[in-house]
Write a protein that holds these residues in place. Sequence first.
Motif, PDB file in Angstrom:
ATOM      1  N   TRP A  45       0.901  -1.305  -0.062  1.00  0.00           N
ATOM      2  CA  TRP A  45      -0.076  -0.068  -0.043  1.00  0.00           C
ATOM      3  C   TRP A  45       1.019   1.394   0.156  1.00  0.00           C
ATOM      4  O   TRP A  45       0.643   2.175  -0.767  1.00  0.00           O
ATOM      5  N   PRO A  46       1.802   1.488   0.833  1.00  0.00           N
ATOM      6  CA  PRO A  46       2.673   2.691   0.921  1.00  0.00           C
ATOM      7  C   PRO A  46       3.519   2.638  -0.572  1.00  0.00           C
ATOM      8  O   PRO A  46       3.302   3.923  -1.117  1.00  0.00           O
ATOM      9  N   GLN A 106      -2.988   5.865   4.576  1.00  0.00           N
ATOM     10  CA  GLN A 106      -2.460   6.143   3.420  1.00  0.00           C
ATOM     11  C   GLN A 106      -3.478   7.078   2.534  1.00  0.00           C
ATOM     12  O   GLN A 106      -2.814   7.657   1.807  1.00  0.00           O
TER      13      GLN A 106
END
Length: 179
Positions: A45-46, A106
């Motif tokens: 995700w990052p 995020q």
Amino acid sequence: MTRRIHEAILELLVEGGIDACTFQNIASRAGVERSTLYRRNPDRWPTIIDAIIDFAERETAPHDTGTFRGDLTATLRNLARALNGPLGPALITVAAALQTGVAPGQGERFWASRMERLGPMFDGAIARGELRDNVDREAIFSMAAGPIYFRRLIAAKPVGDDWVRLVVDEICGRYCLEN
């Protein structure tokens, strides 16, 4: 190498959505080792958000045209171009996934980077006396970008210059000190 990773992610998002963005697929597409990705981030995700932030900075960055109306128009045209393109639906899929809590923080990180990038547009408008100094920047950009996202991704209609002009006229009519 970072650019290759980001481009690989964007390609995978278009081709197969979020599910295609595994570290294995990203590494293979970018021509890097999977361990390289794990050293940068503990999960995908990052890394996905990094790619989207990079894309937003390159493709939807604001321009200094000398007026708030011109800057907002250029910014929204860039956004419309991105959403009208093949990546548009994939970006919304990512945004929807983030709303489910799959990657805490995020979505906020993307929004903070976006607002930071828009800062000079608002600073310039305030310095020129086009906007009040205490204007709610987030509200203005949300109200400006919202109709662009809605028209393209909910109504499923392309966003052209006429639509952008209509949105900018509404925003400037409400917030600009001199029209």
